[in-house]
Write a protein that holds these residues in place. Structure first.
Motif, PDB file in Angstrom:
ATOM      1  N   SER A 114       0.858  -1.179   0.000  1.00 16.68           N
ATOM      2  CA  SER A 114       0.000   0.000   0.000  1.00 16.68           C
ATOM      3  C   SER A 114       0.896   1.232   0.000  1.00 16.68           C
ATOM      4  N   ASP A 116       0.888   5.868  -0.491  1.00 22.09           N
ATOM      5  CA  ASP A 116       0.215   7.146  -0.629  1.00 22.09           C
ATOM      6  C   ASP A 116      -0.163   7.293  -2.105  1.00 22.09           C
ATOM      7  N   CYS A 141      -5.703   7.169   5.609  1.00 27.68           N
ATOM      8  CA  CYS A 141      -4.505   7.175   6.462  1.00 27.68           C
ATOM      9  C   CYS A 141      -4.189   8.583   6.927  1.00 27.68           C
ATOM     10  N   GLU A 150      -4.992   6.104  -0.066  1.00 33.05           N
ATOM     11  CA  GLU A 150      -4.026   5.013  -0.122  1.00 33.05           C
ATOM     12  C   GLU A 150      -4.376   4.065  -1.264  1.00 33.05           C
TER      13      GLU A 150
END
Length: 167
Positions: A114, A116, A141, A150
């Protein structure tokens, strides 16, 4: 590696270009991070970090983390490369080698990652390595004082043999 890894780890994890961690990442935190990994079994459940070094001179250019879980059937990966070494193939080679080890050598079922959603370079790296995008989680997140989206990526062992080789 003959040089201590702490200064490059501290620099890389402090860099606003590469860091999802709260910066700065002081030298003491880097020392504690590396010492905390000493003696860990890379095949055990939990996180283990692999150094990414240049073959010719042993320079530490980044790391790949592996978090084994689900009774050893799955793993999450994450990677960090120093900005000076990005775009030179080190990340692609390191991720492919680690994932091949996990899926082929160790026989895991699935590897996922995972990131950004703004990190387009890491998304392209995963796609080059044969990962498929599984989803987008909006504002899921809390990183560095803001909600961020994400992206989720994964590859199954059955898909890995069909994934493209790096150029």
């Amino acid at each position: 590696m003959t040089r201590p890894p702490w200064p490059p780890i501290a620099r890389t994890r402090t860099s606003p270009v590469t860091s999802r961690w709260d910066a700065p990442f002081p030298l003491g935190a880097a020392v504690a991070f590396v010492e905390g990994l000493a003696g860990r079994d890379p095949g055990a459940e939990g996180w283990f970090q692999y150094a990414v070094e240049r073959r010719d001179d042993g320079t530490l250019v980044g790391d790949v983390g592996v978090n084994r879980h689900d009774a050893g059937r799955q793993a999450e990966i994450g990677f960090t490369l120093a900005p000076a070494w990005q775009g030179r193939g080190y990340g692609t080679e390191a991720v492919r080698r680690i994932v091949t080890h996990l899926l082929v050598t160790d026989g895991l079922h699935r590897v996922h990652a995972s990131l950004d959603a703004r990190n387009a370079r890491s998304a392209r790296l995963l796609e080059r390595c044969g990962f498929r995008r599984e989803g987008l989680e909006l504002c899921s997140c809390w990183w560095k004082g803001e909600w961020t989206d994400e992206l989720r990526y994964a590859v199954l062992a059955s898909e890995w043999s069909r994934s493209p080789e790096p150029a």
